[in-house]
Design a protein around this motif. Structure first.
Motif, PDB file in Angstrom:
ATOM      1  N   LEU A 146       3.461  -4.331   0.686  1.00 53.85           N
ATOM      2  CA  LEU A 146       2.373  -5.232   0.679  1.00 53.85           C
ATOM      3  C   LEU A 146       1.222  -4.728   0.371  1.00 53.85           C
ATOM      4  CD1 LEU A 146       3.623  -7.095   3.942  1.00 53.85           C
ATOM      5  CD2 LEU A 146       3.986  -7.997   1.267  1.00 53.85           C
ATOM      6  N   ASN A 147       0.092  -5.610  -0.105  1.00 55.61           N
ATOM      7  CA  ASN A 147      -1.280  -5.069  -0.030  1.00 55.61           C
ATOM      8  C   ASN A 147      -1.652  -4.067   0.796  1.00 55.61           C
ATOM      9  OD1 ASN A 147      -1.274  -6.557  -2.693  1.00 55.61           O
ATOM     10  ND2 ASN A 147      -2.978  -7.931  -2.093  1.00 55.61           N
TER      11      ASN A 147
ATOM     12  N   GLN B 257      -4.523   4.734   6.943  1.00 55.32           N
ATOM     13  CA  GLN B 257      -3.631   4.016   7.794  1.00 55.32           C
ATOM     14  C   GLN B 257      -3.419   2.613   7.055  1.00 55.32           C
ATOM     15  OE1 GLN B 257      -2.400   5.708  10.476  1.00 55.32           O
ATOM     16  NE2 GLN B 257      -3.769   7.180   9.820  1.00 55.32           N
ATOM     17  N   ALA B 258      -4.267   2.334   5.985  1.00 54.88           N
ATOM     18  CA  ALA B 258      -4.254   1.210   5.503  1.00 54.88           C
ATOM     19  C   ALA B 258      -3.304   1.213   4.061  1.00 54.88           C
ATOM     20  CB  ALA B 258      -5.396   0.562   4.997  1.00 54.88           C
ATOM     21  N   MET B 259      -2.959   2.472   3.631  1.00 54.82           N
ATOM     22  CA  MET B 259      -2.699   2.659   2.342  1.00 54.82           C
ATOM     23  C   MET B 259      -1.003   2.372   2.152  1.00 54.82           C
ATOM     24  SD  MET B 259      -4.138   6.352   0.980  1.00 54.82           S
ATOM     25  CE  MET B 259      -5.943   6.338   0.837  1.00 54.82           C
ATOM     26  N   SER B 260      -0.409   2.523   3.306  1.00 54.47           N
ATOM     27  CA  SER B 260       1.052   2.315   3.170  1.00 54.47           C
ATOM     28  C   SER B 260       1.558   1.243   4.423  1.00 54.47           C
ATOM     29  CB  SER B 260       1.996   3.569   3.202  1.00 54.47           C
ATOM     30  OG  SER B 260       1.422   4.242   2.063  1.00 54.47           O
ATOM     31  N   ARG B 261       1.363  -0.134   4.333  1.00 52.10           N
ATOM     32  CA  ARG B 261       1.576  -0.984   5.626  1.00 52.10           C
ATOM     33  C   ARG B 261       3.055  -1.461   5.695  1.00 52.10           C
ATOM     34  NH1 ARG B 261       0.282  -6.346   5.907  1.00 52.10           N
ATOM     35  NH2 ARG B 261      -0.611  -7.446   3.897  1.00 52.10           N
ATOM     36  N   SER B 262       3.836  -1.380   4.701  1.00 49.23           N
ATOM     37  CA  SER B 262       5.128  -2.012   4.941  1.00 49.23           C
ATOM     38  C   SER B 262       5.947  -0.904   4.221  1.00 49.23           C
ATOM     39  CB  SER B 262       5.189  -3.186   4.209  1.00 49.23           C
ATOM     40  OG  SER B 262       5.209  -3.251   2.822  1.00 49.23           O
ATOM     41  N   SER B 263       7.123  -1.302   4.067  1.00 43.48           N
ATOM     42  CA  SER B 263       8.478  -0.783   3.307  1.00 43.48           C
ATOM     43  C   SER B 263       8.059  -0.753   1.831  1.00 43.48           C
ATOM     44  CB  SER B 263       9.782  -1.136   3.610  1.00 43.48           C
ATOM     45  OG  SER B 263      10.074  -0.645   5.114  1.00 43.48           O
TER      46      SER B 263
ATOM     47  N   MET C 298       0.520  -5.484  -6.686  1.00 42.41           N
ATOM     48  CA  MET C 298       1.821  -5.999  -7.019  1.00 42.41           C
ATOM     49  C   MET C 298       2.058  -7.470  -6.256  1.00 42.41           C
ATOM     50  SD  MET C 298       3.501  -4.460  -9.549  1.00 42.41           S
ATOM     51  CE  MET C 298       5.268  -5.060  -9.326  1.00 42.41           C
ATOM     52  N   GLU C 299       1.656  -7.501  -5.163  1.00 42.88           N
ATOM     53  CA  GLU C 299       1.989  -8.649  -4.222  1.00 42.88           C
ATOM     54  C   GLU C 299       1.277 -10.078  -4.957  1.00 42.88           C
ATOM     55  OE1 GLU C 299       0.983 -10.252   0.256  1.00 42.88           O
ATOM     56  OE2 GLU C 299       0.628  -8.374  -0.168  1.00 42.88           O
TER      57      GLU C 299
END
Length: 585
Positions: A160-161, A197-203, A326-327
């Motif tokens: 996700l974004n 902490q904001a760069m990779s917030r989901s799988s 991509m979202e």
């Protein structure tokens, strides 16, 4: 207990399946193969001739982009069961971009080789390729193409974004931007750590149009994935639906004997090259598609990349070339919208076959664009002539590449003084030195970072600029190397210069103070040194890259080809088929 049929009766399939060489009979060997697998609790009638589907899973705790594929595999299995197949999950080599040293690219060929032999050596009739992180997609496609059993790809999908202080954070792209901001003094280290902490917030994989999303798009454009697969976010329930539908589809592909060689035609590769231009895709797609084409005997060259991509407008407004992630691309309609646009512009081979059994045009002709700020009208394209620019000249006799949509227009024609770094360690020693003789008009040259030189052709071509230049507010300079660049990166960066320095290419003999001319419109890369001097330097050149003492590194060094042919192993090119090895039991 259900009574076991005797004699063994195969299911009513149109032909005897490959897996029956192992399971289909009452001989000692057949019982040996079936009997051991039954210790997992499989009923006898599962071995009655229904297709065995290998679910090749690149899940790994050390491959975070693929960390959710174990769960996704269950949906693939459900689809296989529903369609009457027998799914068996098989873990395969997974090279993670963010953990493998010296670089994941060094292990793409090893992964492809392992996947090829995994398929060939086992009782498998068709395969689902579960991929995500950058090198997993090409390596599994390469391995499957060399065996040529029915194969279909399902990707894990993008994250996700990311958001930081009300701005989109593109994985990878923000990393390069913020690390440069640190050196320029416009961002603090504490702010950088907060942004982390904001760069990779989901799988999922990178949410920019980096290499992972590019290769997911390439798989779909080639026809090797179901329509719409590329852009669905990893955590969206529709990603799981896609996985289940993929499981269903592979069973019918086995019944129809629909193989990679039926799909991976020249027309399919031409569609993919034009798609890469339209999406602003990664330069890494060049080496991967050249390697894949070599596995199926398609004579694809760098000249094809330049010819086919030259007039393709970049219409996908995604980082690193554009604004979104991509979202938003998925919500706008994803890759099917791009393929439809190409078809309407006469830039798509509409009859190219896909894994669905339908043509690519049948799959996309009725889709709609739901956001024209994400998938732009042609007249508002990010770059009127996108694609990949292939440069040639006395500095790159076999070619070099540049991504116009990520470059600065003002630098596309440039002449500058070379500042040379002999290898990546030399670059790291010098780049932060305030006494380094460099300014924004110079051209940074990095040697010995190609397939043999690094080894593995690392993503170091987008060299960070020196702090003394960044502090002037300069954000781009011309950079030239035989390395690669991350698909999430940007800049006026010339890459994949061949022959590479470690193979004695002209890049090896560039010296500080030489002048270099870059002319992207005319596809020219020229070292402004007299021919006699170049010849004398090449004659005196000595190779600085030592041959590894043994192991895979030595195999890689001895057999890797140049970037202009895909950096594959010379002995892996071509399709070796799926003949069943002799049973020695």
């Amino acid at each position: 207990m259900t009574k076991i049929r005797a004699p063994f009766e195969p299911a009513p399939w149109p032909r005897r399946l490959r897996s029956q060489e192992w399971y289909g009979g009452t001989s000692r060997d057949n019982i040996y193969h079936r009997g051991w697998l039954k210790n997992q609790g499989y009923p006898h009638d599962l071995f009655d001739g229904r297709p065995v589907i290998g679910i090749l899973n690149t899940w790994s705790d050390l491959a975070p982009c693929n960390g959710h594929l174990r769960e996704l595999a269950e949906k693939v299995k459900a689809g296989v069961w529903e369609a009457g197949g027998f799914p068996l999950e098989v873990p395969v080599f997974s090279a993670s971009e963010n953990t493998y040293r010296p670089t994941a690219m060094m292990y793409r060929n090893l992964a492809a080789m392992a996947v090829e032999e995994t398929i060939r050596a086992q009782p498998i009739d068709g395969v689902v390729l579960m991929v995500g992180c950058d090198k997993t997609t090409p390596s599994l496609l390469m391995g499957a193409a060399s065996v040529d059993l029915p194969a279909i790809t399902v990707t894990g999908g993008p994250m996700l974004n990311g958001w930081f202080r009300n701005e989109r954070v593109g994985s990878g792209t923000a990393l390069w931007q913020m690390s440069e901001a640190i050196k320029a003094g416009t961002m603090t280290q504490a702010e950088f750590l907060e942004a982390e902490q904001a760069m990779s917030r989901s799988s999922g994989t990178c949410n920019t149009m980096g290499t992972a999303s590019t290769m997911a798009s390439m798989a779909e454009a080639l026809g090797m994935a179901l329509s719409g697969n590329a852009a669905i976010p990893a955590v969206d329930s529709r990603r799981r639906v896609m996985a289940q539908l993929t499981g269903r589809r592979i069973v019918q592909m086995v019944k129809d004997d629909l193989k990679p060689s039926d799909i991976l035609t020249r027309e399919a590769f031409e569609n993919a090259i034009r798609t890469n231009g339209a999406i602003g895709g990664s330069t890494n797609a060049v080496v991967h598609l050249l390697a894949l084409a070599g596995r199926v005997g398609i004579d694809l060259t760098l000249d094809d990349w330049d010819r086919l991509g030259r007039d393709v407008p970049t219409i996908v407004n995604l980082m690193p070339s554009g604004k979104y992630l991509m979202e938003e691309f998925f919500y706008a309609g994803g890759l099917p919208v791009v393929l439809k646009r190409l078809g309407e512009a006469g830039m798509l081979h509409k009859d190219a076959l896909t894994v669905s059994g339908e043509s690519v045009w049948d799959e996309v002709k009725d889709v709609r664009n739901w956001n024209e700020d994400v998938i732009l009208p042609t007249e508002k394209a990010l770059t009127a002539a996108g694609g990949i620019a292939v440069l040639k000249g006395n500095l790159a006799p076999s070619g070099a590449v540049l991504k116009p949509s990520a470059a600065s227009p003002a630098l596309m024609v440039h002449r500058g003084r070379a500042v040379v770094f002999e290898d990546i360690d030399d670059y790291k020693r010098k780049i932060n030195d305030p006494d380094l003789d460099i300014d924004e008009t110079c051209i940074m040259v990095l040697k010995n970072c190609g397939p043999r030189g690094y080894p593995g052709m690392a993503e170091v071509g987008n060299m960070g600029l020196p702090p003394k230049v960044l502090k002037k507010g300069i954000t781009d300079m011309v950079r030239i190397s035989d390395a690669r660049m991350s698909g999430t990166a940007y800049g006026t960066v010339v890459l994949h210069t061949t022959p590479e320095a470690a193979a004695g290419g002209p890049l090896a003999i560039v010296r500080d103070g030489d002048f270099i001319e870059l002319d992207v419109p005319n596809r020219r890369l020229h070292l402004d040194v007299a021919e006699q001097e170049i010849a004398a330097r090449l004659a005196a050149w000595q190779n600085r890259s030592a041959r590894p003492a043994g192991g895979y590194a030595m195999l890689y060094h001895d057999h890797v080809t140049g970037a202009d042919t895909g950096a594959d192993f010379d002995f892996l090119r071509g399709c070796r088929g799926n003949a069943v090895p002799k049973d020695s039991h």
